[in-house]
Design a protein around this motif. Structure first.
Motif, PDB file in Angstrom:
ATOM      1  N   VAL A  55      40.894 -44.832  14.263  1.00 27.91           N
ATOM      2  CA  VAL A  55      41.803 -44.085  15.433  1.00 27.91           C
ATOM      3  C   VAL A  55      43.152 -44.788  15.150  1.00 27.91           C
ATOM      4  O   VAL A  55      43.201 -46.150  15.095  1.00 27.91           O
ATOM      5  CB  VAL A  55      41.403 -44.520  16.672  1.00 27.91           C
ATOM      6  N   SER A  56      44.443 -43.987  15.006  1.00 25.59           N
ATOM      7  CA  SER A  56      45.627 -44.425  14.914  1.00 25.59           C
ATOM      8  C   SER A  56      46.217 -45.425  16.200  1.00 25.59           C
ATOM      9  O   SER A  56      45.662 -44.910  17.297  1.00 25.59           O
ATOM     10  CB  SER A  56      46.437 -43.568  14.390  1.00 25.59           C
ATOM     11  N   SER A  57      47.116 -46.137  15.989  1.00 21.00           N
ATOM     12  CA  SER A  57      47.803 -46.613  17.243  1.00 21.00           C
ATOM     13  C   SER A  57      48.425 -45.705  17.998  1.00 21.00           C
ATOM     14  O   SER A  57      48.322 -45.776  19.484  1.00 21.00           O
ATOM     15  CB  SER A  57      48.722 -47.982  16.910  1.00 21.00           C
ATOM     16  N   HIS A  58      48.780 -44.481  17.642  1.00 28.61           N
ATOM     17  CA  HIS A  58      49.344 -43.565  18.372  1.00 28.61           C
ATOM     18  C   HIS A  58      48.171 -42.860  19.162  1.00 28.61           C
ATOM     19  O   HIS A  58      48.269 -42.551  20.354  1.00 28.61           O
ATOM     20  CB  HIS A  58      49.886 -42.641  17.802  1.00 28.61           C
ATOM     21  N   GLN A  59      47.053 -42.560  18.650  1.00 26.90           N
ATOM     22  CA  GLN A  59      45.945 -41.777  19.273  1.00 26.90           C
ATOM     23  C   GLN A  59      45.293 -42.954  20.444  1.00 26.90           C
ATOM     24  O   GLN A  59      44.957 -42.329  21.315  1.00 26.90           O
ATOM     25  CB  GLN A  59      44.980 -41.737  18.237  1.00 26.90           C
ATOM     26  N   ARG A  60      45.168 -44.147  19.894  1.00 23.79           N
ATOM     27  CA  ARG A  60      44.591 -45.198  20.632  1.00 23.79           C
ATOM     28  C   ARG A  60      45.648 -45.219  22.223  1.00 23.79           C
ATOM     29  O   ARG A  60      44.980 -45.163  23.189  1.00 23.79           O
ATOM     30  CB  ARG A  60      44.736 -46.602  20.152  1.00 23.79           C
ATOM     31  N   GLU A  61      46.720 -45.029  22.054  1.00 17.78           N
ATOM     32  CA  GLU A  61      47.812 -45.067  23.075  1.00 17.78           C
ATOM     33  C   GLU A  61      47.397 -43.796  24.053  1.00 17.78           C
ATOM     34  O   GLU A  61      47.312 -43.889  25.155  1.00 17.78           O
ATOM     35  CB  GLU A  61      49.306 -45.003  22.771  1.00 17.78           C
ATOM     36  N   LEU A  77      42.819 -41.296  29.088  1.00 17.39           N
ATOM     37  CA  LEU A  77      41.585 -40.907  29.329  1.00 17.39           C
ATOM     38  C   LEU A  77      40.257 -42.008  29.448  1.00 17.39           C
ATOM     39  O   LEU A  77      39.710 -41.424  30.386  1.00 17.39           O
ATOM     40  CB  LEU A  77      41.321 -39.945  28.015  1.00 17.39           C
ATOM     41  N   ILE A  78      40.505 -42.895  28.815  1.00 18.57           N
ATOM     42  CA  ILE A  78      39.437 -43.989  29.031  1.00 18.57           C
ATOM     43  C   ILE A  78      39.440 -44.589  30.474  1.00 18.57           C
ATOM     44  O   ILE A  78      38.352 -44.841  30.978  1.00 18.57           O
ATOM     45  CB  ILE A  78      39.547 -44.854  27.931  1.00 18.57           C
ATOM     46  N   ARG A  79      40.481 -44.895  30.888  1.00 15.98           N
ATOM     47  CA  ARG A  79      40.674 -45.423  32.313  1.00 15.98           C
ATOM     48  C   ARG A  79      40.167 -44.381  33.269  1.00 15.98           C
ATOM     49  O   ARG A  79      39.547 -44.864  34.362  1.00 15.98           O
ATOM     50  CB  ARG A  79      42.132 -45.616  32.618  1.00 15.98           C
ATOM     51  N   ILE A  80      40.335 -43.029  33.107  1.00 20.35           N
ATOM     52  CA  ILE A  80      39.801 -42.064  34.014  1.00 20.35           C
ATOM     53  C   ILE A  80      38.280 -42.053  33.841  1.00 20.35           C
ATOM     54  O   ILE A  80      37.582 -42.095  35.037  1.00 20.35           O
ATOM     55  CB  ILE A  80      40.427 -40.645  33.782  1.00 20.35           C
ATOM     56  N   HIS A  81      37.884 -42.238  32.720  1.00 20.56           N
ATOM     57  CA  HIS A  81      36.389 -42.124  32.583  1.00 20.56           C
ATOM     58  C   HIS A  81      35.923 -43.495  33.382  1.00 20.56           C
ATOM     59  O   HIS A  81      34.761 -43.488  33.987  1.00 20.56           O
ATOM     60  CB  HIS A  81      36.046 -42.413  30.773  1.00 20.56           C
ATOM     61  N   TYR A 114      34.640 -42.327  22.042  1.00 22.62           N
ATOM     62  CA  TYR A 114      35.590 -43.673  21.957  1.00 22.62           C
ATOM     63  C   TYR A 114      34.866 -44.741  21.607  1.00 22.62           C
ATOM     64  O   TYR A 114      33.811 -44.999  22.215  1.00 22.62           O
ATOM     65  CB  TYR A 114      35.900 -43.634  23.467  1.00 22.62           C
ATOM     66  N   ARG A 115      35.227 -45.206  20.507  1.00 20.21           N
ATOM     67  CA  ARG A 115      34.793 -46.580  19.966  1.00 20.21           C
ATOM     68  C   ARG A 115      35.585 -47.590  20.359  1.00 20.21           C
ATOM     69  O   ARG A 115      36.638 -47.826  20.129  1.00 20.21           O
ATOM     70  CB  ARG A 115      34.706 -46.410  18.342  1.00 20.21           C
ATOM     71  N   ILE A 116      35.240 -48.238  21.374  1.00 22.60           N
ATOM     72  CA  ILE A 116      35.965 -49.447  22.092  1.00 22.60           C
ATOM     73  C   ILE A 116      35.148 -50.674  22.151  1.00 22.60           C
ATOM     74  O   ILE A 116      34.176 -50.598  22.498  1.00 22.60           O
ATOM     75  CB  ILE A 116      36.451 -48.779  23.348  1.00 22.60           C
ATOM     76  N   GLY A 117      35.800 -51.730  21.558  1.00 25.56           N
ATOM     77  CA  GLY A 117      35.059 -52.748  21.596  1.00 25.56           C
ATOM     78  C   GLY A 117      35.487 -53.708  23.099  1.00 25.56           C
ATOM     79  O   GLY A 117      36.223 -53.546  23.735  1.00 25.56           O
TER      80      GLY A 117
END
Length: 116
Positions: free
Chosen positions: A2-8, A13-17, A41-44
């Protein structure tokens, strides 16, 4: 990857989830990482825990330490302010969903005003 632009873009969306799940039941980090992975979403932990702490600092979540099987676990619940924010986010997500799937989205003219 995931690029930094996509991550931003995805952070909102992740916060809403997170708020959606916290509105249904108390959540904790590892289970939330698994749930987000289910949605692609692959989030560590180095990303998720600061996000959870930020939502708590903003007053949208509240956490407590719980002893689970001899281990201390921070559990997050949504606050009244979090519920209000989630309701507003649902309206905005619905608007965005509608616009993303419109056959002819509203055009924005060269002078900056929107037209139907």
């Amino acid at each position: 990857m995931v690029s930094s632009h996509q991550r931003e873009l995805f952070f909102g969306l992740i916060r809403i989830h997170v708020l959606v799940h916290a509105s249904e039941e108390p959540i904790f980090g590892f289970a939330m990482m698994e749930e987000l992975a289910h949605h692609g979403y692959r989030i560590g932990p180095g990303t998720l825990y600061p996000l959870l702490h930020g939502l708590e600092r903003s007053g949208l979540l509240k956490s407590v330490l719980k002893n689970v099987s001899g281990h201390s676990r921070r559990v997050y619940k949504i606050t009244a302010a979090g519920k209000k924010a989630l309701e507003k986010a649902k309206v905005k997500v619905d608007e965005l969903h509608h616009e993303l799937h419109e056959e002819h989205p509203r055009k924005i003219s060269n002078d900056g005003s929107a037209t139907s």
